[in-house]
Design a protein around this motif. Structure first.
Motif, PDB file in Angstrom:
ATOM      1  N   ASP A 195       0.826  -1.199   0.000  1.00 29.86           N
ATOM      2  CA  ASP A 195       0.000   0.000   0.000  1.00 29.86           C
ATOM      3  C   ASP A 195       0.867   1.258   0.000  1.00 29.86           C
ATOM      4  N   LEU A 196       1.884   1.301   0.856  1.00 27.07           N
ATOM      5  CA  LEU A 196       2.770   2.467   0.893  1.00 27.07           C
ATOM      6  C   LEU A 196       3.504   2.657  -0.431  1.00 27.07           C
ATOM      7  N   LEU A 197       3.979   1.569  -0.998  1.00 30.41           N
ATOM      8  CA  LEU A 197       4.711   1.660  -2.266  1.00 30.41           C
ATOM      9  C   LEU A 197       3.803   2.097  -3.404  1.00 30.41           C
ATOM     10  N   GLU A 198       2.589   1.577  -3.425  1.00 30.07           N
ATOM     11  CA  GLU A 198       1.669   1.941  -4.505  1.00 30.07           C
ATOM     12  C   GLU A 198       1.256   3.402  -4.396  1.00 30.07           C
ATOM     13  N   ARG A 199       1.024   3.891  -3.171  1.00 32.04           N
ATOM     14  CA  ARG A 199       0.677   5.299  -3.000  1.00 32.04           C
ATOM     15  C   ARG A 199       1.837   6.221  -3.375  1.00 32.04           C
TER      16      ARG A 199
ATOM     17  N   GLU B 248       5.370   3.690  -6.770  1.00 31.83           N
ATOM     18  CA  GLU B 248       6.326   2.624  -7.052  1.00 31.83           C
ATOM     19  C   GLU B 248       5.580   1.308  -7.268  1.00 31.83           C
ATOM     20  N   ARG B 249       4.859   1.218  -8.369  1.00 31.65           N
ATOM     21  CA  ARG B 249       4.063   0.017  -8.645  1.00 31.65           C
ATOM     22  C   ARG B 249       4.909  -1.233  -8.861  1.00 31.65           C
ATOM     23  N   PRO B 250       6.060  -1.156  -9.558  1.00 33.17           N
ATOM     24  CA  PRO B 250       6.858  -2.382  -9.693  1.00 33.17           C
ATOM     25  C   PRO B 250       7.341  -2.929  -8.353  1.00 33.17           C
ATOM     26  N   GLN B 251       7.687  -2.036  -7.425  1.00 28.97           N
ATOM     27  CA  GLN B 251       8.107  -2.485  -6.104  1.00 28.97           C
ATOM     28  C   GLN B 251       6.924  -3.070  -5.326  1.00 28.97           C
TER      29      GLN B 251
END
Length: 162
Positions: free
Chosen positions: A73-77, A80-83
């Protein structure tokens, strides 16, 4: 960017190149840090510290679904979608009994994985790993000497047991 399967000009007919591996935090005096990575500029200080701890847990293959959900959730917000997809893939690489222990989180992470894959243009997995929730009635032991139930039909034509 098109060769990585990202963006509007994704190449069709070619196998997409997988995204980067999962970013691993470095050990510091205060715990774990992501300073010096591309993620350091995208998140504020408190979220970065939380994400560093979560990514350490993901790298250590912790068996708590919340760790993977919160990190993704933190990465997508942060964009950083690949991560985020790499974090979700680590969850599905864990043993089957770990995923079966928390079916709601596995379904949620499975939906997130499908959404991230469609947005990034990566190929879907050959088999769906999202378990379906089933309910089974507890078996009532029969009394010794009783015959097995005989199927019959009810007034409405539905099969019943006597």
């Amino acid at each position: 960017m098109a060769l990585f399967g990202v963006g509007r000009r994704a190449t069709h007919g070619r196998e997409p190149v997988p995204g980067p591996g999962l970013v691993q935090p470095r050990r510091s005096l205060d715990g774990w840090t992501l300073e010096g990575t591309a993620l350091a500029d995208r998140l504020d200080r408190e979220e970065l510290r939380e994400l560093a701890t979560l990514l350490h847990g993901v790298g250590a293959e912790m068996r708590t679904a919340w760790t993977y959900e919160r990190a993704a959730d933190l990465l997508e917000r942060a964009g950083e979608r690949p991560q985020a997809l790499a974090v979700v893939e680590v969850w599905f690489a864990l043993p089957e009994e770990v995923r079966r222990a928390s079916p709601a989180a596995t379904r949620s992470l499975g939906r997130r994985r499908q959404r991230l894959r469609s947005r990034l243009g990566t190929a879907p997995a050959p088999a769906a790993a999202i378990p379906t929730q089933t309910r089974t009635a507890p078996a009532i032991p029969a009394k010794p000497g009783t015959p097995p139930p005989v199927p019959s039909t009810s007034v409405t034509g539905q099969a019943t047991r006597k």
